[in-house]
Motif scaffolding. Structure first.
Motif, PDB file in Angstrom:
ATOM      1  N   LEU A  16       0.741  -0.959  -0.462  1.00  0.00           N
ATOM      2  CA  LEU A  16      -0.220  -0.621  -0.044  1.00  0.00           C
ATOM      3  C   LEU A  16       0.594   0.620   0.007  1.00  0.00           C
ATOM      4  O   LEU A  16       2.185   1.537   0.764  1.00  0.00           O
ATOM      5  N   THR A  17       0.463   2.406  -0.285  1.00  0.00           N
ATOM      6  CA  THR A  17       0.860   3.494  -0.936  1.00  0.00           C
ATOM      7  C   THR A  17       0.041   4.615  -1.174  1.00  0.00           C
ATOM      8  O   THR A  17      -1.263   3.993  -1.719  1.00  0.00           O
ATOM      9  N   THR A  18      -0.196   5.733  -0.777  1.00  0.00           N
ATOM     10  CA  THR A  18      -0.582   6.699  -1.179  1.00  0.00           C
ATOM     11  C   THR A  18      -0.494   8.315  -2.343  1.00  0.00           C
ATOM     12  O   THR A  18       1.350   8.335  -1.786  1.00  0.00           O
ATOM     13  N   CYS A  19      -0.615   8.910  -2.326  1.00  0.00           N
ATOM     14  CA  CYS A  19      -0.406   9.755  -3.679  1.00  0.00           C
ATOM     15  C   CYS A  19      -1.367  10.676  -3.253  1.00  0.00           C
ATOM     16  O   CYS A  19      -2.410  10.572  -3.412  1.00  0.00           O
ATOM     17  N   GLY A  20      -0.289  12.128  -3.747  1.00  0.00           N
ATOM     18  CA  GLY A  20      -1.020  13.466  -3.533  1.00  0.00           C
ATOM     19  C   GLY A  20      -1.906  13.166  -5.014  1.00  0.00           C
ATOM     20  O   GLY A  20      -3.211  14.047  -4.288  1.00  0.00           O
ATOM     21  N   ASP A  21      -2.140  12.873  -5.882  1.00  0.00           N
ATOM     22  CA  ASP A  21      -3.321  13.150  -6.924  1.00  0.00           C
ATOM     23  C   ASP A  21      -3.188  11.838  -7.809  1.00  0.00           C
ATOM     24  O   ASP A  21      -2.141  11.284  -8.129  1.00  0.00           O
ATOM     25  N   ARG A  22      -4.113  11.900  -8.726  1.00  0.00           N
ATOM     26  CA  ARG A  22      -3.698  10.869 -10.076  1.00  0.00           C
ATOM     27  C   ARG A  22      -3.621  10.858 -10.879  1.00  0.00           C
ATOM     28  O   ARG A  22      -2.374   9.688 -10.991  1.00  0.00           O
ATOM     29  N   LEU A  64      -2.780   3.322  -4.119  1.00  0.00           N
ATOM     30  CA  LEU A  64      -2.088   2.002  -4.378  1.00  0.00           C
ATOM     31  C   LEU A  64      -2.245   0.888  -3.407  1.00  0.00           C
ATOM     32  O   LEU A  64      -1.556   1.531  -3.078  1.00  0.00           O
ATOM     33  N   ILE A  65      -3.087  -0.164  -4.440  1.00  0.00           N
ATOM     34  CA  ILE A  65      -2.364  -1.076  -3.758  1.00  0.00           C
ATOM     35  C   ILE A  65      -2.005  -1.933  -5.235  1.00  0.00           C
ATOM     36  O   ILE A  65      -2.394  -2.095  -5.815  1.00  0.00           O
ATOM     37  N   CYS A  66      -0.364  -2.481  -4.469  1.00  0.00           N
ATOM     38  CA  CYS A  66       0.247  -3.216  -5.050  1.00  0.00           C
ATOM     39  C   CYS A  66       0.558  -4.665  -5.702  1.00  0.00           C
ATOM     40  O   CYS A  66       0.900  -5.007  -4.442  1.00  0.00           O
ATOM     41  N   LYS A  67      -0.042  -5.529  -6.093  1.00  0.00           N
ATOM     42  CA  LYS A  67      -0.049  -6.667  -6.080  1.00  0.00           C
ATOM     43  C   LYS A  67       1.428  -7.461  -6.278  1.00  0.00           C
ATOM     44  O   LYS A  67       1.860  -7.091  -7.827  1.00  0.00           O
ATOM     45  N   ILE A  68       1.920  -7.702  -5.519  1.00  0.00           N
ATOM     46  CA  ILE A  68       3.434  -8.190  -5.625  1.00  0.00           C
ATOM     47  C   ILE A  68       4.439  -9.349  -5.245  1.00  0.00           C
ATOM     48  O   ILE A  68       3.661 -10.155  -4.667  1.00  0.00           O
ATOM     49  N   LYS A  69       4.818 -10.439  -5.709  1.00  0.00           N
ATOM     50  CA  LYS A  69       5.538 -11.291  -4.893  1.00  0.00           C
ATOM     51  C   LYS A  69       6.347 -10.820  -3.720  1.00  0.00           C
ATOM     52  O   LYS A  69       7.823  -9.485  -4.046  1.00  0.00           O
ATOM     53  N   ARG A  70       6.337 -11.286  -2.442  1.00  0.00           N
ATOM     54  CA  ARG A  70       7.129 -11.295  -1.152  1.00  0.00           C
ATOM     55  C   ARG A  70       8.802 -11.266  -2.021  1.00  0.00           C
ATOM     56  O   ARG A  70       9.336 -10.018  -0.707  1.00  0.00           O
ATOM     57  N   ALA A  71       9.520 -11.959  -2.437  1.00  0.00           N
ATOM     58  CA  ALA A  71      10.938 -11.314  -2.193  1.00  0.00           C
ATOM     59  C   ALA A  71      10.962  -9.913  -3.157  1.00  0.00           C
ATOM     60  O   ALA A  71      11.822  -9.620  -3.551  1.00  0.00           O
ATOM     61  N   ASP A  72      10.375  -9.319  -3.660  1.00  0.00           N
ATOM     62  CA  ASP A  72       9.767  -7.786  -5.022  1.00  0.00           C
ATOM     63  C   ASP A  72      10.573  -6.757  -3.853  1.00  0.00           C
ATOM     64  O   ASP A  72      10.113  -6.210  -4.417  1.00  0.00           O
ATOM     65  N   TYR A  73       9.944  -7.256  -2.803  1.00  0.00           N
ATOM     66  CA  TYR A  73       9.421  -5.762  -1.360  1.00  0.00           C
ATOM     67  C   TYR A  73      10.544  -4.949  -1.818  1.00  0.00           C
ATOM     68  O   TYR A  73      10.255  -3.749  -1.355  1.00  0.00           O
ATOM     69  N   GLU A  74      11.810  -5.294  -1.311  1.00  0.00           N
ATOM     70  CA  GLU A  74      12.921  -4.271  -1.430  1.00  0.00           C
ATOM     71  C   GLU A  74      12.934  -3.454  -2.447  1.00  0.00           C
ATOM     72  O   GLU A  74      13.456  -2.161  -2.721  1.00  0.00           O
ATOM     73  N   ALA A  75      13.023  -4.184  -3.931  1.00  0.00           N
ATOM     74  CA  ALA A  75      12.580  -3.429  -5.003  1.00  0.00           C
ATOM     75  C   ALA A  75      12.010  -2.321  -5.440  1.00  0.00           C
ATOM     76  O   ALA A  75      11.310  -1.219  -5.492  1.00  0.00           O
ATOM     77  N   ILE A  80       9.044   3.277  -5.040  1.00  0.00           N
ATOM     78  CA  ILE A  80       8.335   3.700  -4.848  1.00  0.00           C
ATOM     79  C   ILE A  80       9.414   4.315  -3.961  1.00  0.00           C
ATOM     80  O   ILE A  80       8.671   6.034  -4.483  1.00  0.00           O
ATOM     81  N   ARG A  81      10.035   4.471  -3.456  1.00  0.00           N
ATOM     82  CA  ARG A  81      11.462   5.836  -2.640  1.00  0.00           C
ATOM     83  C   ARG A  81      12.010   6.431  -3.607  1.00  0.00           C
ATOM     84  O   ARG A  81      11.587   8.312  -3.754  1.00  0.00           O
ATOM     85  N   ALA A  82      12.184   6.264  -4.690  1.00  0.00           N
ATOM     86  CA  ALA A  82      13.076   7.244  -5.827  1.00  0.00           C
ATOM     87  C   ALA A  82      11.881   7.970  -6.392  1.00  0.00           C
ATOM     88  O   ALA A  82      11.963   9.037  -7.189  1.00  0.00           O
ATOM     89  N   HIS A  84       8.326   8.560  -5.468  1.00  0.00           N
ATOM     90  CA  HIS A  84       7.439   9.180  -4.453  1.00  0.00           C
ATOM     91  C   HIS A  84       7.346  10.649  -4.374  1.00  0.00           C
ATOM     92  O   HIS A  84       9.003  10.677  -4.312  1.00  0.00           O
ATOM     93  N   ALA A  85       6.826  11.503  -4.441  1.00  0.00           N
ATOM     94  CA  ALA A  85       7.282  12.780  -4.173  1.00  0.00           C
ATOM     95  C   ALA A  85       6.766  13.255  -2.665  1.00  0.00           C
ATOM     96  O   ALA A  85       6.841  14.791  -2.484  1.00  0.00           O
ATOM     97  N   TYR A  86       5.798  12.394  -1.908  1.00  0.00           N
ATOM     98  CA  TYR A  86       6.407  12.882  -0.218  1.00  0.00           C
ATOM     99  C   TYR A  86       7.196  12.642  -0.006  1.00  0.00           C
ATOM    100  O   TYR A  86       8.713  11.288  -0.060  1.00  0.00           O
ATOM    101  N   ALA A  87       8.078  13.026   1.230  1.00  0.00           N
ATOM    102  CA  ALA A  87       8.990  13.395   1.585  1.00  0.00           C
ATOM    103  C   ALA A  87       9.251  11.593   2.737  1.00  0.00           C
ATOM    104  O   ALA A  87      10.421  11.031   2.611  1.00  0.00           O
ATOM    105  N   THR A  88       8.054  11.619   2.913  1.00  0.00           N
ATOM    106  CA  THR A  88       7.934  10.247   3.562  1.00  0.00           C
ATOM    107  C   THR A  88       6.887   9.585   3.817  1.00  0.00           C
ATOM    108  O   THR A  88       5.276   9.418   3.972  1.00  0.00           O
ATOM    109  N   PRO A  89       7.167   9.236   2.034  1.00  0.00           N
ATOM    110  CA  PRO A  89       5.856   7.868   2.044  1.00  0.00           C
ATOM    111  C   PRO A  89       5.152   7.208   2.192  1.00  0.00           C
ATOM    112  O   PRO A  89       6.099   6.466   3.103  1.00  0.00           O
ATOM    113  N   GLU A  90       4.071   6.893   2.232  1.00  0.00           N
ATOM    114  CA  GLU A  90       3.350   5.161   3.153  1.00  0.00           C
ATOM    115  C   GLU A  90       3.483   4.086   2.245  1.00  0.00           C
ATOM    116  O   GLU A  90       3.562   3.806   1.482  1.00  0.00           O
ATOM    117  N   ILE A  91       4.324   3.320   2.740  1.00  0.00           N
ATOM    118  CA  ILE A  91       5.023   2.067   2.242  1.00  0.00           C
ATOM    119  C   ILE A  91       4.870   0.500   2.731  1.00  0.00           C
ATOM    120  O   ILE A  91       5.269   0.870   4.009  1.00  0.00           O
TER     121      ILE A  91
END
Length: 112
Positions: A16-22, A64-75, A80-82, A84-91
Motif C-alpha cells: 500500500l502507498t498513497t499519492c496526492g493526486d491521480r 495504491l494497492i500493488c500486487k507483488i511477489k514478496r521476494a521483490d519487496y525491497e525493489a 516507490i521511494r525514488a 514518490h513526491a512525499y518526503a515520507t511516503p506510506e509503504i
C-alpha cells in the motif's frame, strides 16, 4: 507439488502507498508495472486524516494497492521511494495469506 494456498503464504503480498493526486499515482503505478515489480496496481480515491508536524491534517489522496511477489519487496520499496513526491511516503507490505491459484500464477507470469 505445492498446494496453491500453501505457496501463497510466503510468496505474495500487497503493498500500500498513497499519492496526492491521480496523475502522480498513475505514473507510479505504471512504472511499477512496466518494471515488472507489480502485476497489478489498483487506485482508489480516499480521504485521509493524519498527524503531520504536530498538526492534524486532512487530504484527498489516491490509495495504491500493488500486487507483488514478496521476494521483490525491497525493489518495490526502492522504486516507490525514488519516484514518490512525499518526503515520507506510506509503504506498507501486507502478506497475502491465501489466494486463488490461477490469479497467483498470473502474478508470477507478469512479474520478474
Amino acid at each position: 507439488m505445492i498446494h496453491e494456498t500453501e505457496r501463497t503464504a510466503a510468496a505474495y503480498a500487497a503493498v500500500l502507498t498513497t499519492c496526492g493526486d491521480r496523475a502522480s499515482a498513475k505514473a507510479l503505478a505504471r512504472a511499477l508495472v512496466e518494471r515488472q515489480l507489480a502485476a497489478c496496481v489498483q487506485m482508489l480515491p480516499i480521504d485521509s486524516i493524519y498527524t503531520w508536524d504536530g498538526k492534524i491534517e486532512e487530504a484527498a489522496e489516491i490509495l495504491l494497492i500493488c500486487k507483488i511477489k514478496r521476494a521483490d519487496y525491497e525493489a518495490v520499496e526502492k522504486a516507490i521511494r525514488a519516484l514518490h513526491a512525499y518526503a515520507t511516503p506510506e509503504i506498507v507490505m501486507l502478506p497475502i495469506a491465501q489466494g486463488f491459484g490461477p490469479y497467483l500464477a498470473w502474478i508470477d507470469s507478469v512479474t520478474r
